[in-house]
Design an enzyme around this catalytic site. Structure first.
Site, mmCIF file in Angstrom:
data_model
loop_
_atom_site.group_PDB
_atom_site.id
_atom_site.type_symbol
_atom_site.label_atom_id
_atom_site.label_comp_id
_atom_site.label_asym_id
_atom_site.label_seq_id
_atom_site.Cartn_x
_atom_site.Cartn_y
_atom_site.Cartn_z
ATOM 1 N N ARG A 1 -37.509 -10.851 -33.022
ATOM 2 C CA ARG A 1 -38.340 -12.060 -33.123
ATOM 3 C C ARG A 1 -37.596 -13.298 -32.625
ATOM 4 O O ARG A 1 -38.219 -14.284 -32.229
ATOM 5 C CB ARG A 1 -38.851 -12.263 -34.556
ATOM 6 C CG ARG A 1 -39.716 -13.516 -34.687
ATOM 7 C CD ARG A 1 -40.582 -13.541 -35.929
ATOM 8 N NE ARG A 1 -39.883 -13.185 -37.135
ATOM 9 C CZ ARG A 1 -39.034 -13.998 -37.800
ATOM 10 N NH1 ARG A 1 -38.786 -15.214 -37.360
ATOM 11 N NH2 ARG A 1 -38.433 -13.573 -38.880
ATOM 12 N N ASP B 1 -49.508 -25.536 -16.243
ATOM 13 C CA ASP B 1 -49.731 -24.092 -16.251
ATOM 14 C C ASP B 1 -49.686 -23.644 -14.792
ATOM 15 O O ASP B 1 -50.593 -23.949 -14.006
ATOM 16 C CB ASP B 1 -51.089 -23.795 -16.901
ATOM 17 C CG ASP B 1 -51.410 -22.304 -16.961
ATOM 18 O OD1 ASP B 1 -50.907 -21.550 -16.104
ATOM 19 O OD2 ASP B 1 -52.195 -21.903 -17.842
ATOM 20 N N TYR C 1 -58.319 -23.250 -18.129
ATOM 21 C CA TYR C 1 -58.597 -21.876 -18.565
ATOM 22 C C TYR C 1 -59.287 -21.933 -19.941
ATOM 23 O O TYR C 1 -58.916 -22.751 -20.787
ATOM 24 C CB TYR C 1 -57.281 -21.092 -18.630
ATOM 25 C CG TYR C 1 -57.396 -19.838 -19.451
ATOM 26 C CD1 TYR C 1 -58.255 -18.812 -19.060
ATOM 27 C CD2 TYR C 1 -56.697 -19.686 -20.637
ATOM 28 C CE1 TYR C 1 -58.392 -17.672 -19.831
ATOM 29 C CE2 TYR C 1 -56.832 -18.545 -21.407
ATOM 30 C CZ TYR C 1 -57.684 -17.549 -20.998
ATOM 31 O OH TYR C 1 -57.831 -16.423 -21.769
ATOM 32 N N LYS D 1 -50.226 -12.083 -15.553
ATOM 33 C CA LYS D 1 -50.928 -12.143 -14.274
ATOM 34 C C LYS D 1 -49.971 -11.843 -13.111
ATOM 35 O O LYS D 1 -49.466 -10.750 -13.003
ATOM 36 C CB LYS D 1 -51.598 -13.502 -14.145
ATOM 37 C CG LYS D 1 -52.374 -13.941 -15.399
ATOM 38 C CD LYS D 1 -53.564 -13.046 -15.667
ATOM 39 C CE LYS D 1 -54.545 -13.567 -16.698
ATOM 40 N NZ LYS D 1 -54.157 -13.579 -18.072
#
Ligand code: PLP
Length: 348
Positions: free
Chosen positions: A13, A139, A67, A164
């Site tokens: 983590r 982004d 988005y 992506k």
């Protein structure tokens, strides 16, 4: 034992396995930045980066067309935490000053907007942010580091859905925050507590996927331009949105800022939403599925996928009609992709 602090403990983590370190070093080099942080998804990167740098009472400026998931985060989640949000038209710098307040902390944009491929005045976003002491976040998912490197350009944080283009094979979910150590460090601290770490095996796969990033994106740039040009000349097509076309409203900016126009495009055809659904259902090479940026071409209607979480009214205001088709160009043979679209369009 023998560890000097919590951060020295090797724990997944905390994003500090050798896989994380190798991947983060690669990403920072790719974008010409000091450091990078990987996360469990693009939304984990975006939400953790914003929550690390914003407090209740702060105000932010955001690009109007984002988005869908980011839109929801901005307009529904942040206000519930006491963070005020105002939309700006990134293509119109003259309109920004009146939206700025003493509490404005941050300016948030996308390098190419999803799904209309608008390219804002990114140089002016950087200048405006510097002039007023705002953090500038971008982004960069759609452009990918091959077509645009936001950090040398002047942005503070470059964010990615690594799901992506970076990964490229549509088989994992991941995100990244890239920038100067002083800006990324607080995001890592927040990530450690919010828990959006990247699984080390996904880190390994992503690192492997990045090995072919440049070759893939070059093929996608080529296919994107070829398909957009074909569509623009098709009698049944009404509009094509691709920044590489000379009649796209942001073509000049895209040419100045980017080294390629990318593999994302959208278009509308005659016959409204019904015909659009028919085209989407009729392509055989391009699969009808959400996501983007992989080696296989994908075709969707944003109204029912990426922007389904917006109301019909919100979509309408942004120019995202039910008849809009979004195409994520893969690395298949460009002529095959055009032939596939040709037979699909022949059916309407
Ligand atoms: N940013 C953009 C531009 C996207 O298209 C997406 C997803 O489609 C995201 C962020 C969110 O990424 P993820 O699905 O990896 O959380």
């Amino acid at each position: 034992e023998g560890e000097s602090s919590y951060d020295d403990v090797r724990y997944i983590r905390l994003n500090n396995s050798p896989n994380h370190h190798a991947l983060q070093a690669k990403l920072s080099q790719l974008e010409g930045a000091e450091t990078a942080l990987v996360t469990s998804s693009g939304m984990a990167a975006i939400s953790t980066a914003l929550l690390a740098h914003l407090q209740p009472g702060d105000h932010i400026l955001v690009q109007d067309n984002l988005y869908g998931g980011t839109h929801e985060l901005m307009w529904r989640t942040l206000p519930s935490l006491g963070i005020a949000v105002d939309a700006v038209d990134v293509c119109n710098p003259g309109s920004w000053a009146e939206k700025r307040k003493p509490s404005t902390r941050l300016f948030y944009v996308e390098s190419m907007s999803n799904p209309l491929l608008r390219v804002g005045a990114l140089d002016r976003v950087v200048a405006f942010s510097r002039q007023h002491g705002l953090l500038s976040f971008i982004d960069n998912t759609f452009a990918s580091p091959i077509n645009f490197k936001p950090i040398p350009f002047g942005f503070d944080v470059s964010l990615h859905s690594a799901t992506k283009y970076l990964n490229g094979h549509s088989d994992l979910v991941a995100g990244a925050c890239i920038g100067r150590a002083e800006v990324i460090e607080p995001i890592l601290k927040k990530l450690n507590i919010l828990g959006g770490c990247l699984d080390p095996h996904a880190a390994f796969l992503l690192e492997r996927g990045i090995k072919t990033l440049a070759l893939r994106v070059e093929a996608q740039n080529r296919n994107g331009l070829a398909i957009a040009t074909y569509l623009a000349n098709h009698p049944k097509i009404e509009q094509v949105f691709y920044p590489g076309l000379s009649d796209h409203p942001d073509h000049a900016r895209a040419t100045t800022f980017f080294t390629g126009y990318g593999g994302m495009l959208s278009f509308t055809c005659q016959g409204g939403a019904k015909a659009a659904a028919q085209v989407v259902a009729s392509t055989q090479l391009a699969a009808c599925a959400p996501s983007l940026g992989g080696v296989e071409s994908l075709i969707t209607r944003p109204a029912s996928t990426s922007h389904a979480c917006l109301t019909a009214q919100e979509r309408h205001a942004l120019g995202i009609g039910d008849n809009l088709i979004r195409y994520s160009v893969g690395i298949e043979d460009g002529d095959d992709l055009i032939a596939d679209l040709d037979q699909a369009l022949a059916q309407i």
